[in-house]
Design an enzyme around this catalytic site. Structure first.
Site, PDB file in Angstrom:
ATOM      1  N   HIS A   1       0.868  -1.178   0.000  1.00 13.91           N
ATOM      2  CA  HIS A   1       0.000   0.000   0.000  1.00 13.91           C
ATOM      3  C   HIS A   1       0.908   1.234   0.000  1.00 13.91           C
ATOM      4  O   HIS A   1       2.150   1.096   0.099  1.00 13.91           O
ATOM      5  CB  HIS A   1      -0.944  -0.048   1.215  1.00 13.91           C
ATOM      6  CG  HIS A   1      -0.239  -0.234   2.523  1.00 13.91           C
ATOM      7  ND1 HIS A   1       0.594   0.731   3.067  1.00 13.91           N
ATOM      8  CD2 HIS A   1      -0.204  -1.275   3.384  1.00 13.91           C
ATOM      9  CE1 HIS A   1       1.085   0.300   4.206  1.00 13.91           C
ATOM     10  NE2 HIS A   1       0.628  -0.939   4.427  1.00 13.91           N
TER      11      HIS A   1
ATOM     12  N   HIS B   1       4.059   1.378   2.190  1.00 17.40           N
ATOM     13  CA  HIS B   1       5.266   0.697   1.697  1.00 17.40           C
ATOM     14  C   HIS B   1       5.968   1.566   0.642  1.00 17.40           C
ATOM     15  O   HIS B   1       7.195   1.623   0.590  1.00 17.40           O
ATOM     16  CB  HIS B   1       4.911  -0.645   1.052  1.00 17.40           C
ATOM     17  CG  HIS B   1       4.369  -1.669   2.002  1.00 17.40           C
ATOM     18  ND1 HIS B   1       3.051  -2.048   2.004  1.00 17.40           N
ATOM     19  CD2 HIS B   1       4.971  -2.389   2.979  1.00 17.40           C
ATOM     20  CE1 HIS B   1       2.856  -2.973   2.935  1.00 17.40           C
ATOM     21  NE2 HIS B   1       3.999  -3.206   3.546  1.00 17.40           N
TER      22      HIS B   1
ATOM     23  N   ASP C   1       4.603   0.484  13.169  1.00 15.22           N
ATOM     24  CA  ASP C   1       5.043  -0.640  13.995  1.00 15.22           C
ATOM     25  C   ASP C   1       6.177  -0.148  14.901  1.00 15.22           C
ATOM     26  O   ASP C   1       7.330  -0.558  14.762  1.00 15.22           O
ATOM     27  CB  ASP C   1       5.497  -1.791  13.094  1.00 15.22           C
ATOM     28  CG  ASP C   1       4.352  -2.323  12.269  1.00 15.22           C
ATOM     29  OD1 ASP C   1       3.402  -2.849  12.855  1.00 15.22           O
ATOM     30  OD2 ASP C   1       4.381  -2.175  11.033  1.00 15.22           O
TER      31      ASP C   1
END
Ligand code: PAF
Length: 285
Positions: A34, A37, A150
């Site tokens: 997506h 990235h 993350d």
């Protein structure tokens, strides 16, 4: 774009590139790409002479077989996106290539993995540590790019690199959000239209928490109020909503003056687990 699916062949190519003195950037992915990235890829392309993307849905970082089976896969679209972005090399091994035998080495990241994702997904960070170490050994990147979404993962990878002296610099790239504020994630693809409408509440919650905390509101009552009055009524089931100070990645129950911290959330919407965070670096009184 050159494509390699064996460790032997990609190693030979890395040796050639190194021989030519090229700098190498790596964007490790599990596919279902997506724009988040793409941001990592663009950053690598700007900074490095060669950009490598790895695409491997790493089974050992999934702590539930259903989660692994349901993880979105979209190979033909991924390939098209990578070609359009001008990625130089794709490393796309299968499971047998990466794990010819069950791995017995284990990482224990100590206190960092006892909170948040580590606590709710036992074994997850061991799996991440193993696959990232293998990718770094195989592809020998000068820089590797990870998303801030993350946050705990990138914190732990920075630590891994330091502890094991990997010659790779870790670059953290800001979370990419859609127009509603929802952090982009491969898992968003699994949300229904209704789920998509609910999901922006996660980021709204983080922003609201930040505002209230900076006004001096007590964290524990704020957290309970948000979970009971905002999240659960919207069918959002949180695993956690926590404050984390960034130097040791430990939980705190109130912002400490002048200490950067993050507000982190993980929650289920339609049985799909999403995570998000915001980092607060400015001074608090
Ligand atoms: O963040 C991810 O997509 C994965 O955890 C990673 C870093 C590619 C390792 O499998």
């Amino acid at each position: 774009m050159e494509k390699f699916d064996t460790i032997l062949a990609v190693r030979q190519q890395i040796k050639r590139l190194r021989g030519q003195g090229k700098s190498i950037g790596l964007v490790p992915t599990m596919g279902a790409l997506h724009p988040g990235h793409l941001e990592l890829i663009r950053r690598s392309k700007k900074e490095m002479e060669v950009t490598i993307v790895s695409l491997f849905v790493n089974p050992i970082q999934f702590n539930s077989p259903e989660d692994l089976a349901n993880y979105p896969r979209n190979l033909s679209q991924d390939m098209q996106m990578l070609v359009e972005e001008g990625v130089d090399l794709l490393f796309i091994p299968d499971e047998k290539e990466m794990y010819p035998e069950a791995v017995i080495t284990e990482f224990d990241f100590g206190p960092i993995e006892q909170v948040l994702e580590g606590r709710f997904r036992p074994g997850h960070f061991n799996g991440v540590g193993i696959v990232v170490s293998k990718l770094f050994h195989i592809l020998q990147p000068d820089q590797a790019y990870f998303g801030q979404k993350d946050l705990q993962q990138v914190t732990l990878i920075r630590r891994l690199v330091k502890d094991l002296s990997f010659p790779t610099s870790i670059v953290t790239v800001a979370t990419v959000r859609d127009e509603s504020g929802l952090a982009l994630s491969s898992r968003n693809l699994r949300l229904s239209e209704k789920g998509r409408k609910t999901a922006p509440l996660l980021y709204e919650t983080l922003l609201f928490c930040k505002e209230e905390l900076l006004k001096g509101k007590d964290w524990l009552s704020l957290k309970n109020e948000i979970i009971e009055r905002k999240l659960r009524p919207a069918s959002i089931e949180p695993d956690y909503l926590e404050l984390v100070e960034l130097s040791r990645f430990s939980l705190i129950s109130f912002p400490i003056p002048h200490v950067p911290f993050a507000i982190c959330i993980a929650a289920y919407i339609e049985n799909i687990r999403l995570i998000d965070n915001i980092v607060i670096r400015e001074k608090q009184n």
